[in-house]
Design an enzyme around this catalytic site. Sequence first.
Site, PDB file in Angstrom:
ATOM      1  CE1 TYR A 328      -6.605  -8.171  11.774  1.00  0.00           C
ATOM      2  CE2 TYR A 328      -6.513  -5.477  10.886  1.00  0.00           C
ATOM      3  CZ  TYR A 328      -6.642  -6.746  11.015  1.00  0.00           C
ATOM      4  OH  TYR A 328      -7.056  -6.579   9.850  1.00  0.00           O
ATOM      5  CD  GLU A 349      -6.578  -9.039  19.388  1.00  0.00           C
ATOM      6  OE1 GLU A 349      -5.449  -8.683  19.039  1.00  0.00           O
ATOM      7  OE2 GLU A 349      -6.666 -10.464  19.256  1.00  0.00           O
ATOM      8  CB  CYS A 432       6.104  -6.749  11.995  1.00  0.00           C
ATOM      9  SG  CYS A 432       4.433  -8.224  11.860  1.00  0.00           S
TER      10      CYS A 432
HETATM   11  C1  LIG Z   1       1.256  -7.667  15.681  1.00  0.00           C
HETATM   12  S1  LIG Z   1      -0.357  -8.270  16.784  1.00  0.00           S
HETATM   13  C2  LIG Z   1      -0.615  -5.853  17.185  1.00  0.00           C
HETATM   14  C3  LIG Z   1      -1.399  -5.807  18.865  1.00  0.00           C
HETATM   15  C4  LIG Z   1      -1.184  -4.721  19.475  1.00  0.00           C
HETATM   16  N1  LIG Z   1      -1.121  -3.979  18.106  1.00  0.00           N
HETATM   17  C5  LIG Z   1       0.192  -4.553  20.321  1.00  0.00           C
HETATM   18  O1  LIG Z   1       1.323  -2.988  20.253  1.00  0.00           O
HETATM   19  O2  LIG Z   1       0.280  -5.141  20.497  1.00  0.00           O
HETATM   20  C6  LIG Z   1      -1.507  -8.618  15.487  1.00  0.00           C
HETATM   21  C7  LIG Z   1      -3.150  -8.474  17.044  1.00  0.00           C
HETATM   22  O3  LIG Z   1      -3.992  -8.812  15.482  1.00  0.00           O
HETATM   23  C8  LIG Z   1      -5.155 -10.316  16.386  1.00  0.00           C
HETATM   24  N2  LIG Z   1      -5.447 -10.725  15.174  1.00  0.00           N
HETATM   25  C9  LIG Z   1      -5.183 -11.333  14.125  1.00  0.00           C
HETATM   26  N3  LIG Z   1      -5.696 -11.873  12.822  1.00  0.00           N
HETATM   27  C10 LIG Z   1      -7.204 -11.189  13.618  1.00  0.00           C
HETATM   28  C11 LIG Z   1      -8.335 -11.050  13.089  1.00  0.00           C
HETATM   29  N4  LIG Z   1      -8.834 -11.208  12.296  1.00  0.00           N
HETATM   30  N5  LIG Z   1      -9.661 -10.230  13.520  1.00  0.00           N
HETATM   31  C12 LIG Z   1      -8.938  -9.298  14.985  1.00  0.00           C
HETATM   32  N6  LIG Z   1      -7.986  -9.485  15.281  1.00  0.00           N
HETATM   33  C13 LIG Z   1      -6.912 -10.048  14.712  1.00  0.00           C
HETATM   34  C14 LIG Z   1      -3.925 -11.265  16.908  1.00  0.00           C
HETATM   35  O4  LIG Z   1      -4.619 -11.581  17.651  1.00  0.00           O
HETATM   36  C15 LIG Z   1      -2.610 -10.022  17.023  1.00  0.00           C
HETATM   37  O5  LIG Z   1      -3.023  -9.440  18.656  1.00  0.00           O
END
Ligand SMILES: C[S@@+](CC[C@H](N)C(=O)[O-])C[C@H]1O[C@@H](n2cnc3c(N)ncnc32)[C@H](O)[C@@H]1O
Length: 475
Positions: A328, A349, A432
């Site tokens: 993610y 991602e 979060c």
């Molecule tokens: C909380 S953010 C974390 C981003 C990164 N770690 C940062 O600190 O900038 C969660 C990320 O998970 C991605 N995401 C959500 N559901 C997902 C999935 N099923 N598979 C892969 N990525 C996913 C979202 O697009 C988002 O970019």
Amino acid sequence: MEQSPIKKGTEVNLTIESLAYGGKGVAKVNNFVVFVKNAIPGQIVRALIYKKRSAFAEARPIEILKESANATAPRCKHFAHCGGCTFQQLDYAAQIEQKKQQVIDAFQRLAGLDAVKIDKVIPSNNIYNYRNKMEFTFSNRRWRLPTEPEDAPQSFALGLHIPGRFDKILDINECHIQPKLGNEILNFVREKAIELNLKPYDAKTNIGYLRHLVLRFGVNTNEIMVNIVTSYENTDFLIPLVQDLIEKFPQITSVVNNINTRKADVAFGEYEIIMHGTPVITDKIGNLTFEISSNSFFQTNTLQAEKLYQAVIDGADLNGEEIIYDLYCGTGSISLFLAHKAKAVYGFEMIRSAVDDAQRNAEANGIENVQFYKANLDTHFKGYVSFSNFTKKFKISKPDVVVIDPPRAGMHEDMVYYLPKFGAKKIVYISCNPTTQARDLKILFTKGYQLNSTTMVDMFPHTPHIETVVVLKKI
Ligand SMILES: C[S@@+](CC[C@H](N)C(=O)[O-])C[C@H]1O[C@@H](n2cnc3c(N)ncnc32)[C@H](O)[C@@H]1O
């Protein structure tokens, strides 16, 4: 179960003991739990019970009988009605204490831990003007304040949802958690949209044009992105607004129009049109520069993000030889932070634009030992019955450390059960939402991992949101 001593529609005096996750005050009547809106610990309130279930009730305060010793005057004039902030009326030290307690409660209740210790708490230096991204909503159903006459015009609003109502928008002209310039842009856009007779989208009938105004600020670069989300494409409608906007605010480096034709109330388009400047804005965290496009995730409190990432580095405790998977990974910021302390980092991602941003960010920062993959982690790995099949197919090594930073809903259950197959010595789980994190941890505890440390980083003062970094070690 304790018999409930209270009934819907009655008034009771309640002493608020703590805050529940989500921000409601918690009171007890003969051990029966009552959640009280807009109430803070230490208050005694006279409250009306408006919902009654077998295990709990919900109430709203009618009168504060005794004020809390931690009460403070909210800075925002919209605070009483706005769904943006929840506890501006609670002093910041008490907010932190309550959030800490909520993490402990969640880990005890949902992860099955007996004694929970939060090893480190990192509060936010800035408790106002800290958000680098705000999503405002246009609506033809403006929330009418109790002080307004019944016939006050309601057909145009640009602001934030009122708590618990998806269809009503509070018109906001000042939000203290975004940069001050954001308020000027917000008010200018409202004024121009009304002048140009642009119609707000109606979420019930799906008629209307303007849906969201999303502002993004490069806190360390002073760049600004304005993203106007509309329900269909008609740039002729927007051109006069955009021209006036960039004339008035030459600091704006990017104006994009996202088109969201779907019913889902998200500030996220199926495609976008660049109306002015660049398709991305840049910001810096530490020494690293990031390019961020309108739909990519980027931590919303830039200054705290650096501390959050430092907590991840501390937790990962690398010697430079490790293979890291960053699940993610969004625009790859954690991957890039860890790269200079690791042999290689592989980020995963789901959003294509974020993966592209991540790759570009790696190149722009001259980082070569990272690689990003577009993958929906709900399903991506489970197709590989053996994890070696995956590593062979992609010609990458197994990870020593896995960093996970899922969205609020936590990891998909299949991903949680698959994760131990990676065989990583260490998992650094950033979250979060401590309740979904605790749920996922409970599974990982049964699959050979134990809790090593917990850090809480407050990224979102005045709101109920909580960020934690949990380090797990393979037993
Ligand atoms: C909380 S953010 C974390 C981003 C990164 N770690 C940062 O600190 O900038 C969660 C990320 O998970 C991605 N995401 C959500 N559901 C997902 C999935 N099923 N598979 C892969 N990525 C996913 C979202 O697009 C988002 O970019």
